[in-house]
Motif scaffolding. Structure first.
Motif, mmCIF file in Angstrom:
data_model
loop_
_atom_site.group_PDB
_atom_site.id
_atom_site.type_symbol
_atom_site.label_atom_id
_atom_site.label_comp_id
_atom_site.label_asym_id
_atom_site.label_seq_id
_atom_site.Cartn_x
_atom_site.Cartn_y
_atom_site.Cartn_z
ATOM 1 N N HIS A 181 13.676 95.852 15.263
ATOM 2 C CA HIS A 181 13.842 95.459 13.872
ATOM 3 C C HIS A 181 12.804 94.392 13.530
ATOM 4 O O HIS A 181 12.898 93.245 13.980
ATOM 5 C CB HIS A 181 15.252 94.931 13.613
ATOM 6 N N GLU A 182 11.805 94.763 12.731
ATOM 7 C CA GLU A 182 10.676 93.876 12.450
ATOM 8 C C GLU A 182 11.119 92.574 11.793
ATOM 9 O O GLU A 182 10.626 91.499 12.130
ATOM 10 C CB GLU A 182 9.665 94.599 11.552
ATOM 11 N N LEU A 183 12.059 92.656 10.856
ATOM 12 C CA LEU A 183 12.500 91.463 10.145
ATOM 13 C C LEU A 183 13.139 90.466 11.105
ATOM 14 O O LEU A 183 12.831 89.272 11.086
ATOM 15 C CB LEU A 183 13.483 91.845 9.035
ATOM 16 N N SER A 206 7.799 96.087 19.710
ATOM 17 C CA SER A 206 8.870 96.862 19.088
ATOM 18 C C SER A 206 9.548 97.837 20.043
ATOM 19 O O SER A 206 10.552 98.446 19.690
ATOM 20 C CB SER A 206 8.327 97.635 17.884
ATOM 21 N N ASP A 207 9.006 98.008 21.254
ATOM 22 C CA ASP A 207 9.610 98.928 22.207
ATOM 23 C C ASP A 207 9.318 98.453 23.631
ATOM 24 O O ASP A 207 8.370 97.700 23.867
ATOM 25 C CB ASP A 207 9.087 100.346 22.009
ATOM 26 N N ASP A 212 16.198 92.695 22.670
ATOM 27 C CA ASP A 212 17.415 93.336 22.160
ATOM 28 C C ASP A 212 18.022 94.159 23.290
ATOM 29 O O ASP A 212 17.304 94.756 24.096
ATOM 30 C CB ASP A 212 17.064 94.231 20.977
ATOM 31 N N PHE A 213 19.344 94.172 23.359
ATOM 32 C CA PHE A 213 20.017 94.922 24.416
ATOM 33 C C PHE A 213 20.114 96.403 24.076
ATOM 34 O O PHE A 213 20.118 97.251 24.960
ATOM 35 C CB PHE A 213 21.411 94.341 24.646
ATOM 36 N N ARG A 259 10.640 84.965 15.939
ATOM 37 C CA ARG A 259 9.356 84.371 16.329
ATOM 38 C C ARG A 259 9.168 83.010 15.663
ATOM 39 O O ARG A 259 8.752 82.040 16.320
ATOM 40 C CB ARG A 259 8.213 85.303 15.947
ATOM 41 N N CYS A 260 9.459 82.923 14.384
ATOM 42 C CA CYS A 260 9.335 81.648 13.677
ATOM 43 C C CYS A 260 10.266 80.600 14.274
ATOM 44 O O CYS A 260 9.889 79.433 14.444
ATOM 45 C CB CYS A 260 9.640 81.836 12.196
ATOM 46 N N LEU A 261 11.489 81.032 14.599
ATOM 47 C CA LEU A 261 12.460 80.110 15.182
ATOM 48 C C LEU A 261 11.993 79.607 16.535
ATOM 49 O O LEU A 261 12.020 78.402 16.814
ATOM 50 C CB LEU A 261 13.814 80.806 15.313
#
Length: 208
Positions: free
Chosen positions: A17-19, A41-42, A61-62, A25-27
């Protein structure tokens, strides 16, 4: 939040999920001091990135469509044996946390966890003092009378998603989401989403 003591780290974020990935990343750039922070992304692109750059932290992501955690998590661990691997998920089920740890993750963090919880969990893991997953802050779904799928929906309700948005994200029909919500309202003794969120938070469930 202050910067972590570890400086000049290399990080990899793996999420389809790009968003969410860009927000994370910002966090991470804010709470930790990275020399380089990649977004993939993968799992295949993440593996290639890890081969090119020695990763100190991997946040993945799990559940990634088209990939099996039982395959890609051990592979990430094999390629980065000394990295901190944080598995994140929209689910609240402790069984997922246990699976993630068994597959090579250092810690497991629900995506609904507060920002401060995520930050502290990662800092503790990097410092080598992590003793529990952030998921341990939430009670088991079985104790709340919710199924794993209903737990997924609860997280997304807490994040403010509409019925159609929840359906798309879980690859189910809006009618299925509505059926689950109706069952959850009855089981929890509430009348609407707002009351459901209050009910969950009152029982220790971390929601956005």
């Amino acid at each position: 939040m202050g910067a972590c003591a570890s400086r000049g780290m290399t990080g990899v974020i793996l999420d389809d999920h790009e968003l969410f990935a860009n927000g994370l990343r910002c966090l991470l750039d804010e709470i930790l001091d990275f020399a380089t922070l990649f977004v993939c992304s993968d799992p295949d692109s993440a593996a290639s990135t890890i081969d090119r750059a020695s990763a100190d932290l991997i946040v993945t992501d799990f559940y990634i469509p088209g990939y099996c955690a039982e395959t890609f998590l051990p592979e990430l661990r094999r390629r980065a044996p000394n990295a901190v691997i944080a598995a994140v998920s929209a689910t609240l089920d402790r069984a997922d946390a246990e699976r993630a740890r068994a597959l090579g993750a250092t810690v497991f963090v629900p995506k609904s966890a507060p920002v401060d919880t995520l930050a502290q969990t990662l800092k503790d893991a990097i410092a080598g003092s992590q003793t529990a997953d952030a998921a341990d802050a939430s009670p088991p779904l079985g104790e709340l009378g919710l199924t794993p799928r209903q737990g997924d929906i609860l997280v997304k309700v807490g994040a403010g998603l509409s019925t159609k948005e929840i359906a798309r994200s879980l690859a189910v029909s809006p009618e299925t989401v509505k059926t689950h919500l109706a069952q959850m309202f009855r089981a929890c003794g509430v009348a609407n989403r707002i009351e459901l969120i209050r009910w969950a938070r009152g029982r220790g469930v971390a929601l956005a």
